[in-house]
Enzyme design. Structure first.
Site, PDB file in Angstrom:
ATOM      1  N   CYS A 213      64.031 -40.605  59.894  1.00 45.95           N
ATOM      2  CA  CYS A 213      63.997 -39.305  60.576  1.00 45.95           C
ATOM      3  C   CYS A 213      63.149 -38.311  59.786  1.00 45.95           C
ATOM      4  CB  CYS A 213      65.404 -38.750  60.744  1.00 45.95           C
ATOM      5  SG  CYS A 213      65.410 -37.049  61.367  1.00 45.95           S
ATOM      6  N   VAL A 214      62.192 -37.702  60.459  1.00 42.78           N
ATOM      7  CA  VAL A 214      61.264 -36.803  59.776  1.00 42.78           C
ATOM      8  C   VAL A 214      61.979 -35.587  59.172  1.00 42.78           C
ATOM      9  CG1 VAL A 214      60.598 -35.641  61.962  1.00 42.78           C
ATOM     10  CG2 VAL A 214      59.105 -35.503  59.970  1.00 42.78           C
TER      11      VAL A 214
END
Lengths: 115, 128
Positions: free
Chosen positions: B77-78
């Site tokens: 997840c960024v």
């Protein structure tokens, strides 16, 4: 229906925030989802003074949920009693699930994310 | 059946091993894994700077071998990654940091990517 279950107290900011981020993203992608505050997470409904610890106000994020069709917020009957929370004092739209209905509520979800 | 896997545990948590063994069992049973997604503290597993002790379980290496031999993407997840100092080259430039550290075997994705794949999977299993 995707059920997001928040289990962390409000001062565990990142756990709450990252669960809510996920729920908001699901809403933004038009996925059918619901949010349940379970156990200590129900304390998120209480007024926060998050600026004292330089964090964002969780109540504000919870208030934004209806914009993403995540409305109402679900809570469990026994958690309200445990933490002596009266939902009449809460401005958000809350749905209390009574004990006999809780299994059916959980079973109604096709996927569950509990963080 | 099609399984979406999410891991939220710290790289040194035993939940990592549980998740790896679970995925291996799924593959042995000819089930399909639609995605492996690292969220919350699990994103630290994607650091190229991890140095495990020689005689200890290396969860990162285990994930990479499992993903490469079964052609499964390891998604990170960024937002969770940036918050914990895991940066690919693009994010490194964007935030003017001295060095990127995302391991080549991992891809940075948004929550929407994870959620839409999860929605189209038969089962979601989270390890945290």
């Amino acid at each position: 229906m995707i059920l997001f279950i928040s289990k962390s107290a409000p001062f565990e900011i990142h756990h709450n925030k990252e669960l809510l981020d996920m729920a908001l993203a699901a809403g933004a992608f038009d996925l059918n989802c619901k949010l349940l505050l379970q156990g200590n997470a129900i304390l998120q409904l209480r007024e926060q003074h998050s600026q004292v610890i330089q964090q964002k106000d969780i109540n504000k994020t919870l208030s934004a949920l209806p914009l993403y069709d995540i409305d109402p917020i679900y809570v469990l009957e026994q958690d309200l009693l445990k933490f002596a929370i009266d939902i009449k004092n809460i401005k958000l739209s809350i749905n209390v699930i009574n004990k006999p209905d809780q299994t059916a509520f959980l079973n109604s979800a096709s996927k569950v994310i509990r963080l | 059946m099609n399984f979406s896997i999410c891991i939220t545990a710290h790289p040194l948590d035993s939940a990592q091993r549980n998740a790896i063994e679970y995925c291996k069992a799924l593959i042995l049973k000819s089930q399909r894994i639609s995605q492996i997604f690292f969220y919350q503290d699990a994103v630290s597993l994607a650091s190229s700077l991890l140095v495990p002790a020689q005689d200890e379980y290396d969860a990162q290496q285990q994930w990479i071998e499992l993903a490469q031999s079964n052609n499964i993407e390891l998604k990170v997840c960024v937002a969770a990654a940036i918050r914990r100092g895991i940066l690919n080259e693009a994010d490194c430039k964007r935030y003017a940091k001295p060095q990127s550290n995302l391991h080549d075997a991992f891809s940075i994705v948004g929550l929407g990517d994870f959620l839409t794949t999860m929605d189209s999977s038969d089962k979601q299993v989270t390890f945290g």
